[in-house]
Scaffold this active site. Sequence first.
Site, PDB file in Angstrom:
ATOM      1  N   GLU A  20     -35.695  -1.492  50.319  1.00 49.35           N
ATOM      2  CA  GLU A  20     -35.876  -0.250  51.241  1.00 49.35           C
ATOM      3  C   GLU A  20     -34.856  -0.388  52.318  1.00 49.35           C
ATOM      4  O   GLU A  20     -34.536  -1.698  52.879  1.00 49.35           O
ATOM      5  CB  GLU A  20     -37.144   0.325  51.531  1.00 49.35           C
ATOM      6  CG  GLU A  20     -37.784   0.424  50.108  1.00 49.35           C
ATOM      7  CD  GLU A  20     -39.263   1.044  50.250  1.00 49.35           C
ATOM      8  OE1 GLU A  20     -39.760   1.121  51.603  1.00 49.35           O
ATOM      9  OE2 GLU A  20     -39.960   1.281  49.296  1.00 49.35           O
TER      10      GLU A  20
ATOM     11  N   GLY B   8     -36.007  -5.688  52.917  1.00 44.10           N
ATOM     12  CA  GLY B   8     -35.066  -6.327  51.847  1.00 44.10           C
ATOM     13  C   GLY B   8     -35.570  -7.576  51.639  1.00 44.10           C
ATOM     14  O   GLY B   8     -36.413  -7.759  50.585  1.00 44.10           O
TER      15      GLY B   8
ATOM     16  N   ARG C 252       4.795 -21.699  41.653  1.00 48.70           N
ATOM     17  CA  ARG C 252       5.495 -21.617  42.991  1.00 48.70           C
ATOM     18  C   ARG C 252       6.100 -22.955  43.287  1.00 48.70           C
ATOM     19  O   ARG C 252       5.527 -24.064  43.302  1.00 48.70           O
ATOM     20  CB  ARG C 252       4.070 -21.390  43.721  1.00 48.70           C
ATOM     21  CG  ARG C 252       4.491 -21.501  45.243  1.00 48.70           C
ATOM     22  CD  ARG C 252       5.236 -20.257  45.974  1.00 48.70           C
ATOM     23  NE  ARG C 252       5.574 -20.264  47.333  1.00 48.70           N
ATOM     24  CZ  ARG C 252       6.447 -19.468  47.875  1.00 48.70           C
ATOM     25  NH1 ARG C 252       7.227 -18.544  47.074  1.00 48.70           N
ATOM     26  NH2 ARG C 252       6.549 -19.552  49.268  1.00 48.70           N
TER      27      ARG C 252
ATOM     28  N   GLY D 264       0.060 -17.284  51.780  1.00 51.78           N
ATOM     29  CA  GLY D 264       0.274 -15.960  52.249  1.00 51.78           C
ATOM     30  C   GLY D 264       0.167 -14.972  51.199  1.00 51.78           C
ATOM     31  O   GLY D 264      -0.612 -13.722  51.415  1.00 51.78           O
TER      32      GLY D 264
ATOM     33  N   GLU E 182     -30.055  -9.736  44.948  1.00 50.75           N
ATOM     34  CA  GLU E 182     -31.363 -10.458  43.973  1.00 50.75           C
ATOM     35  C   GLU E 182     -31.963 -11.609  45.044  1.00 50.75           C
ATOM     36  O   GLU E 182     -32.334 -12.446  44.537  1.00 50.75           O
ATOM     37  CB  GLU E 182     -30.869 -10.873  42.853  1.00 50.75           C
ATOM     38  CG  GLU E 182     -30.610  -9.695  41.988  1.00 50.75           C
ATOM     39  CD  GLU E 182     -30.776  -9.680  40.374  1.00 50.75           C
ATOM     40  OE1 GLU E 182     -31.310 -10.636  39.735  1.00 50.75           O
ATOM     41  OE2 GLU E 182     -30.076  -9.022  39.697  1.00 50.75           O
TER      42      GLU E 182
END
Length: 368
Positions: A116, A120, A257, A330, A353
């Site tokens: 609520e 919590g 890469r 990047g 949870e």
Amino acid sequence: MLRDAVRSLADAKIAPYAAAVDEEARFPQEALDALTANDLHAVHVPEEYGGAGADALATVIVIEEVARACASSSLIPAVNKLGSLPVILSGSEELKKKYMTPLAKGDGMFSYCLSEPDAGSDAAGMKTKAVRDGDHWILNGVKRWITNAGVSEYYTVMAVTDPTKRSKGISAFVVEKSDEGVSFGAPEKKLGIKGSPTREVYLDNVRIPADRMIGEEGTGFATAMKTLDHTRITIAAQALGIAQGALDYAKGYVKERKQFGKPIADFQGIQFMLADMAMKIEAARQLTYAAAAKSERGDSDLTFQGAAAKCFASDVAMEVTTDAVQLLGGYGYTRDYPVERMMRDAKITQIYEGTNQVQRIVMARNLP
Ligand SMILES: Cc1cc2nc3c(=O)[nH]c(=O)nc-3n(C[C@H](O)[C@H](O)[C@H](O)COP(=O)(O)OP(=O)(O)OC[C@H]3O[C@@H](n4cnc5c(N)ncnc54)[C@H](O)[C@@H]3O)c2cc1C
């Protein structure tokens, strides 16, 4: 076999939409359709109610593999278990038949309404009330952060039935979306799992028959906590899948890469990062699968193990996805590549949870 089957399905029918689902913050309908068509949307439902009858480990593997492709989509099988487990654990036979059958068929999903606005981590401090009225209960209150709210047909709602008894004065109910007085807030604008709708659920004089109560009056909070013992393992599985997805992507990228005239995978600094990521994921996997076996057997140390698996795997997911972004440089920082999404998605696994601080409280109270 199960893992292979779910991975193929997720690669073909879920992964292609993951970026758009995130970008547009829209419900992953393609995933729901694919999961339902293959009976994977609520695999934990026992066979006697028409479900697949998957055990806790099989359920974890399904969630892990879906999360590897799309974390938002993995909340379909995960939250169907979270929302319905209170009924499976504590509900009457009639209630199980009435609600597990449509869930298994794919006719309605389940959500879990504990949190609520002002309750919590301290969930027992909830204010939502249920007042008896003859052979009905009348519910009033606001539930917050409810996953799949508005999409689900069924809601397990914890509400105060005796305000003098704190957690022992809380009862659990099944509320239906179509019940008069049920409505939903606007979708929250989130950092990650953007395809999973999170909304408030408003209960305004919702009058439901007394047989919608799950278990005895006053047992709702105990049922809610028992449920989490089992379902925190599904969040560990989600975290594990997100981390594996990030590692798999980064593993491919570093071979392609080139810098300084060779693939960056040739640099030991990169290799050590990948080794650490894989090591952490494997440790999280073993802890999660061991906890799933304990969930299935109902071992007495489940509470510790479920919290440990969720806490450890979610911390690993955050570390691994952050490292995956680093490995892409990047490019990893842009939405043209999936790892920044995975990093944003991983964060929630440390929060819901029960936050990882709360998991540590749970572990400390249940030390082996
Ligand atoms: C995307 C999303 C989906 C969710 N889905 C659901 C759902 O389907 N159903 C549902 O019921 N809830 C759901 N939740 C709610 C979630 O479980 C709560 O957000 C969570 O339990 C934390 O509660 P809170 O947000 O009120 O934080 P708070 O309890 O206010 O915590 C704030 C901070 O204080 C820390 N803290 C609190 N108490 C202590 C303590 N005693 N010791 C140390 N640290 C402490 C917390 O760890 C946290 O870091 C969802 C939340 C989100 C964001």
